[in-house]
Scaffold this motif. Sequence first.
Motif, mmCIF file in Angstrom:
data_model
loop_
_atom_site.group_PDB
_atom_site.id
_atom_site.type_symbol
_atom_site.label_atom_id
_atom_site.label_comp_id
_atom_site.label_asym_id
_atom_site.label_seq_id
_atom_site.Cartn_x
_atom_site.Cartn_y
_atom_site.Cartn_z
ATOM 1 N N LYS A 41 131.810 25.198 40.047
ATOM 2 C CA LYS A 41 131.361 26.469 40.629
ATOM 3 C C LYS A 41 131.059 26.302 42.125
ATOM 4 N N SER A 42 130.475 25.148 42.504
ATOM 5 C CA SER A 42 130.083 24.895 43.902
ATOM 6 C C SER A 42 131.199 24.299 44.754
ATOM 7 N N LEU A 43 132.255 23.804 44.124
ATOM 8 C CA LEU A 43 133.271 23.004 44.815
ATOM 9 C C LEU A 43 133.865 23.657 46.063
ATOM 10 N N PRO A 44 134.198 24.963 46.040
ATOM 11 C CA PRO A 44 134.845 25.534 47.236
ATOM 12 C C PRO A 44 134.019 25.401 48.519
ATOM 13 N N ASN A 45 132.705 25.327 48.400
ATOM 14 C CA ASN A 45 131.837 25.264 49.592
ATOM 15 C C ASN A 45 131.147 23.925 49.769
ATOM 16 N N SER A 46 131.534 22.898 49.014
ATOM 17 C CA SER A 46 130.785 21.648 49.031
ATOM 18 C C SER A 46 131.461 20.557 49.853
ATOM 19 N N LYS A 47 130.638 19.840 50.669
ATOM 20 C CA LYS A 47 131.119 18.672 51.428
ATOM 21 C C LYS A 47 131.035 17.420 50.579
ATOM 22 N N GLY A 48 130.276 17.501 49.504
ATOM 23 C CA GLY A 48 130.065 16.370 48.615
ATOM 24 C C GLY A 48 128.914 16.680 47.681
ATOM 25 N N PHE A 49 128.761 15.849 46.658
ATOM 26 C CA PHE A 49 127.742 16.096 45.642
ATOM 27 C C PHE A 49 126.765 14.943 45.522
ATOM 28 N N LEU A 50 125.493 15.297 45.366
ATOM 29 C CA LEU A 50 124.455 14.356 44.981
ATOM 30 C C LEU A 50 124.149 14.649 43.520
ATOM 31 N N ILE A 51 124.419 13.703 42.661
ATOM 32 C CA ILE A 51 124.134 13.889 41.244
ATOM 33 C C ILE A 51 122.864 13.097 40.950
ATOM 34 N N ASP A 52 121.771 13.815 40.795
ATOM 35 C CA ASP A 52 120.419 13.268 40.730
ATOM 36 C C ASP A 52 120.036 12.973 39.278
ATOM 37 N N GLY A 53 119.717 11.700 39.004
ATOM 38 C CA GLY A 53 119.253 11.332 37.667
ATOM 39 C C GLY A 53 120.369 11.180 36.658
ATOM 40 N N TYR A 54 121.555 10.864 37.122
ATOM 41 C CA TYR A 54 122.715 10.764 36.230
ATOM 42 C C TYR A 54 123.684 9.744 36.804
ATOM 43 N N PRO A 55 124.309 8.934 36.009
ATOM 44 C CA PRO A 55 124.209 8.827 34.550
ATOM 45 C C PRO A 55 122.970 8.046 34.137
ATOM 46 N N ARG A 56 122.505 8.304 32.928
ATOM 47 C CA ARG A 56 121.335 7.605 32.402
ATOM 48 C C ARG A 56 121.726 6.451 31.501
ATOM 49 N N GLU A 57 122.976 6.380 31.145
ATOM 50 C CA GLU A 57 123.480 5.232 30.394
ATOM 51 C C GLU A 57 124.952 5.053 30.738
ATOM 52 N N LYS A 58 125.464 3.861 30.491
ATOM 53 C CA LYS A 58 126.807 3.492 30.927
ATOM 54 C C LYS A 58 127.879 4.460 30.427
ATOM 55 N N GLU A 59 127.805 4.843 29.150
ATOM 56 C CA GLU A 59 128.834 5.719 28.592
ATOM 57 C C GLU A 59 128.892 7.067 29.311
ATOM 58 N N GLN A 60 127.729 7.580 29.777
ATOM 59 C CA GLN A 60 127.728 8.831 30.543
ATOM 60 C C GLN A 60 128.540 8.670 31.826
ATOM 61 N N GLY A 61 128.387 7.517 32.474
ATOM 62 C CA GLY A 61 129.141 7.259 33.699
ATOM 63 C C GLY A 61 130.635 7.234 33.444
#
Length: 195
Positions: A81-101
Amino acid sequence: MAQKINVPIIWVLGGPGSGKGTQCDKMVAKYGLTHLSSGDLLRNEVSSGSSRGKELSAVMERGELVSKQIVLDLLKEAMFKSLPNSKGFLIDGYPREKEQGVLFEQQIGAATLVLFIDAAEETLVKRLLGRALTSGRADDNEETIKKRIHTFNSNNDEIVNAYKNKLKRINSEPAPDVVFKEIEKHLDPIFLSKL
């Protein structure tokens, strides 16, 4: 969705109370990044009153981790949803375990950098108990705080090992501005070289 994210993605890891939110605010201000907190996305879903939100609420109040795919779906929806206006993303608190990554990189895109905002356990507990006085969050009580820190610590080592080639450990014990100076050393080369 076969489309992948084609702007830098920074994962921001750290125990509850490590200062991730404070540092993310500073990174957004300097670099114009889109800040997405898996915790905020989950809390927003809970407050929406949806059936998915009610299930999530029960899990979070027990201090347990929410299903990997639900968290990933919330992140994916917010990022595209944010991609058209984003220079990059900060994903805060993620991943919490290896498989999520692994799932994140398969379904969304590779992390450019992993920042690990690190503080001693006593510091985390003290900060969270201080936050509890004003936050109104159900999970800001001493028993749940200790469970959350234990859950974080028990899952974090495998993430640190899996992403050690992209990982930068940041000591968050000093004042926030001092911590941010350390972060700038890693983000300036990624974002300021593109300006």
